[in-house]
Scaffold this motif. Structure first.
Motif, mmCIF file in Angstrom:
data_model
loop_
_atom_site.group_PDB
_atom_site.id
_atom_site.type_symbol
_atom_site.label_atom_id
_atom_site.label_comp_id
_atom_site.label_asym_id
_atom_site.label_seq_id
_atom_site.Cartn_x
_atom_site.Cartn_y
_atom_site.Cartn_z
ATOM 1 N N TYR A 135 1.248 -1.734 -0.186
ATOM 2 C CA TYR A 135 -0.041 -0.256 0.560
ATOM 3 C C TYR A 135 0.911 1.360 -0.068
ATOM 4 C CZ TYR A 135 -3.695 2.823 1.474
ATOM 5 O OH TYR A 135 -4.597 4.375 1.590
ATOM 6 N N PRO A 186 -9.056 3.818 -3.090
ATOM 7 C CA PRO A 186 -8.457 2.771 -3.197
ATOM 8 C C PRO A 186 -6.639 3.056 -3.760
ATOM 9 C CG PRO A 186 -9.288 2.764 -5.509
ATOM 10 C CD PRO A 186 -10.173 3.882 -4.277
ATOM 11 N N MET A 193 -5.872 -3.744 -1.647
ATOM 12 C CA MET A 193 -6.529 -3.162 -0.736
ATOM 13 C C MET A 193 -6.839 -3.692 0.425
ATOM 14 S SD MET A 193 -6.733 0.493 -1.388
ATOM 15 C CE MET A 193 -8.160 0.041 0.371
ATOM 16 N N GLN A 196 -4.474 -4.788 3.284
ATOM 17 C CA GLN A 196 -4.437 -3.251 4.366
ATOM 18 C C GLN A 196 -5.584 -3.541 5.075
ATOM 19 O OE1 GLN A 196 -2.189 0.157 4.425
ATOM 20 N NE2 GLN A 196 -3.274 -0.947 6.170
ATOM 21 N N SER A 290 -14.636 -5.450 -0.213
ATOM 22 C CA SER A 290 -13.971 -5.394 -1.229
ATOM 23 C C SER A 290 -13.401 -6.025 -2.907
ATOM 24 C CB SER A 290 -12.383 -4.259 -0.472
ATOM 25 O OG SER A 290 -11.848 -5.518 0.269
#
Length: 290
Positions: A135, A186, A193, A196, A290
Motif C-alpha cells: 500500500y 483505492p 487494498m 491493507q 472489497s
C-alpha cells in the motif's frame, strides 16, 4: 546501533528543542537581545533564533559562550546543559535516508520516535505508521509520478523503518482516527487494498494501538480542517506539538491555545467515532465488500 543508542538518537530532536528553550529563557531573563547573543558567538540573530527553536545542531563552544554571557557560572548547571548539547547532536537513524527525506520531515521523524503518545486523524489515505509495504508503494508512486523506481523503494523503506516505533521497547501509545474515505479510496489493486484492511484489523488489536473509523453515516464532523498529528512527550518541559503536513513543507504548532483547539477536535472525533471493537467490525465489512 543498540536499542539504547536508537532511543538516544530519536530523542536528539527533543533534546535540541529542550536546550534551545532553556537558552531562550536564560537570554530573556537577562534582558539580552538575540542580536547581542549572536554577536557573542560570531553568528547572526537568525542563527540564535534557529538555535532557540531547536532547528540546528549545537557547537559546545557556542553553548559555553552563551552560558557565560547569560551569567551561568554554576559548574553543575553548565555541565548539565553542555551534556544536553552533546546528546542533541546524536545522528538519528533517519539521517541515512537524507537523500529522500526532506529537512522539514526529518524533524517530525525524530519527534515521532521520541513521543510517548501519538494521536492522528487521516482522511486521504491510511496513516504511514499503519500502511502495508504494498500500500505504501502505491501511495508513494501515486504521489511521485515519473520518479525512479529506486527512489520510490527508498521512500517505502523509510516508511517501513518508521513503523518500528510502534513495537520498540519504549513504544508510544498510538491513537488513530481514520476517515472512511481513506479506507474506500483505492491505492494499488484489489489485492493491495484487501491486504491493507486485514493489516488494520490485526494491528488494531495491539495493546498500544487504539484505532477508530469515522464512518460516512455520521455526516459532517469535527475534522473539517483535514489531517493532522499530535505528539506528546515524557519530558515535562516539552509541550505537545501539532504537526500539519503540506505539499512542500510542514507546520509545527506548539502554542498552548492552538494545541488546545486540536486537542478538542481530536477528542470529539474519538467520541463521535465507533469504539475500537465496532471499528474493527466496520473494517471487516469493508473487507467483505472489497
Amino acid at each position: 546501533m543498540t536499542a539504547g543508542e536508537a532511543g538516544g538518537a530519536n530523542g536528539s530532536v527533543v533534546r535540541r528543542i529542550l536546550l534551545g528553550s532553556q537558552l531562550r529563557r536564560l537570554r530573556e531573563s537577562r534582558g539580552i537581545t538575540r542580536e547581542a547573543a549572536g554577536y557573542s558567538i560570531r553568528a547572526s540573530e537568525s542563527k540564535i533564533s534557529r538555535m532557540e527553536l531547536g532547528r540546528v545542531s549545537f557547537k559546545s563552544r557556542d553553548v559555553e559562550d552563551l552560558l557565560t554571557l547569560y551569567g551561568v557560572t554554576d559548574e553543575s548547571e553548565r555541565g548539565a546543559l553542555l551534556g544536553l548539547a552533546r546528546e542533541a547532536n546524536l545522528a538519528g537513524w533517519w539521517h541515512s535516508y537524507g537523500d529522500v527525506l526532506p529537512g522539514w520531515f526529518q524533524t517530525y521523524v525524530g519527534l515521532e520516535g521520541a513521543a510517548s503518545l501519538i494521536r492522528v486523524y487521516e482522511v486521504q489515505f491510511v496513516h504511514g505508521l499503519l500502511q502495508t509495504e504494498a500500500y505504501a508503494h502505491a501511495v508513494v508512486s501515486r504521489g511521485m509520478p515519473g520518479a525512479p523506481a529506486a527512489e520510490i523503494d527508498r521512500r517505502v523503506a523509510l516508511r517501513m523503518e518508521r513503523q518500528k516505533v510502534l513495537v520498540s521497547e519504549r513504544a508510544p501509545q498510538f491513537h488513530a482516527v481514520l476517515d472512511e474515505a481513506a479506507l474506500r479510496r483505492p491505492y494499488g489493486d484489489r489485492t493491495v487494498m484487501r491486504e491493507q484492511l486485514r493489516h488494520l484489523i490485526e494491528v488494531s488489536e495491539h495493546p498500544g494501538v487504539t484505532l477508530q473509523v469515522m464512518p460516512f453515516r455520521f455526516g459532517g464532523h469535527a475534522g473539517e480542517s483535514g489531517s493532522f498529528a499530535m505528539l506528546s512527550f515524557p519530558e515535562s518541559d516539552l509541550s505537545d506539538i501539532v504537526y500539519l503536513e503540506q505539499l512542500t513543507s510542514a507546520l509545527y504548532l506548539d502554542k498552548r491555545e492552538e494545541v488546545a483547539q486540536y486537542e478538542r477536535v481530536m477528542e470529539q472525533l474519538r467520541k463521535d467515532s465507533p469504539d475500537p471493537a465496532e471499528s474493527r467490525d466496520l473494517l471487516r465489512g469493508l473487507l467483505q465488500l472489497s
